[in-house]
Design a protein around this motif. Structure first.
Motif, mmCIF file in Angstrom:
data_model
loop_
_atom_site.group_PDB
_atom_site.id
_atom_site.type_symbol
_atom_site.label_atom_id
_atom_site.label_comp_id
_atom_site.label_asym_id
_atom_site.label_seq_id
_atom_site.Cartn_x
_atom_site.Cartn_y
_atom_site.Cartn_z
ATOM 1 N N TRP A 131 -3.553 -4.845 1.187
ATOM 2 C CA TRP A 131 -2.458 -3.893 1.321
ATOM 3 C C TRP A 131 -1.101 -4.558 1.173
ATOM 4 O O TRP A 131 -0.066 -3.912 1.295
ATOM 5 N N TYR A 145 5.396 0.707 3.915
ATOM 6 C CA TYR A 145 5.485 0.439 2.473
ATOM 7 C C TYR A 145 6.899 0.002 2.087
ATOM 8 O O TYR A 145 7.888 0.590 2.500
ATOM 9 N N HIS A 183 0.861 -1.187 0.000
ATOM 10 C CA HIS A 183 0.000 0.000 0.000
ATOM 11 C C HIS A 183 0.894 1.233 0.000
ATOM 12 O O HIS A 183 1.698 1.437 0.900
#
Length: 87
Positions: free
Chosen positions: A43, A9, A3
């Motif tokens: 995600w 991330y 995500h």
């Protein structure tokens, strides 16, 4: 973590579980030693990419299903305001 707006991330974690919880598939993993986190599988790279995201190829900022949900949510809010104004 895939995500783009999540603070984790680009980092990789070992998955503890992948299961259907809270109405969606979620993964659990150790964020730090002794601290377990649970996030939507969407995600992460565990879940298959959404077909609408693939077809949009970066040309659409939102999925149609999400926009429909947003429209319904706004409609409920507006109806609530109208009911309060009539009181």
């Amino acid at each position: 973590m895939t995500h783009p707006f999540h603070p984790l991330y680009g980092q990789q974690f070992e998955i503890l579980s992948y299961r259907h919880n809270w109405g969606e598939y979620r993964v659990t993993f150790y964020d730090t030693p002794g601290h377990v986190r649970a996030l939507p599988a969407a995600w992460t790279s565990v879940a298959f990419p959404d077909p609408s995201v693939i077809l949009a190829a970066g040309r659409a900022a939102f999925r149609v299903a999400d926009l429909v949900q947003l429209s319904q949510f706004i409609g409920r809010i507006e109806r609530g305001w109208k009911e309060e104004a009539e009181c």
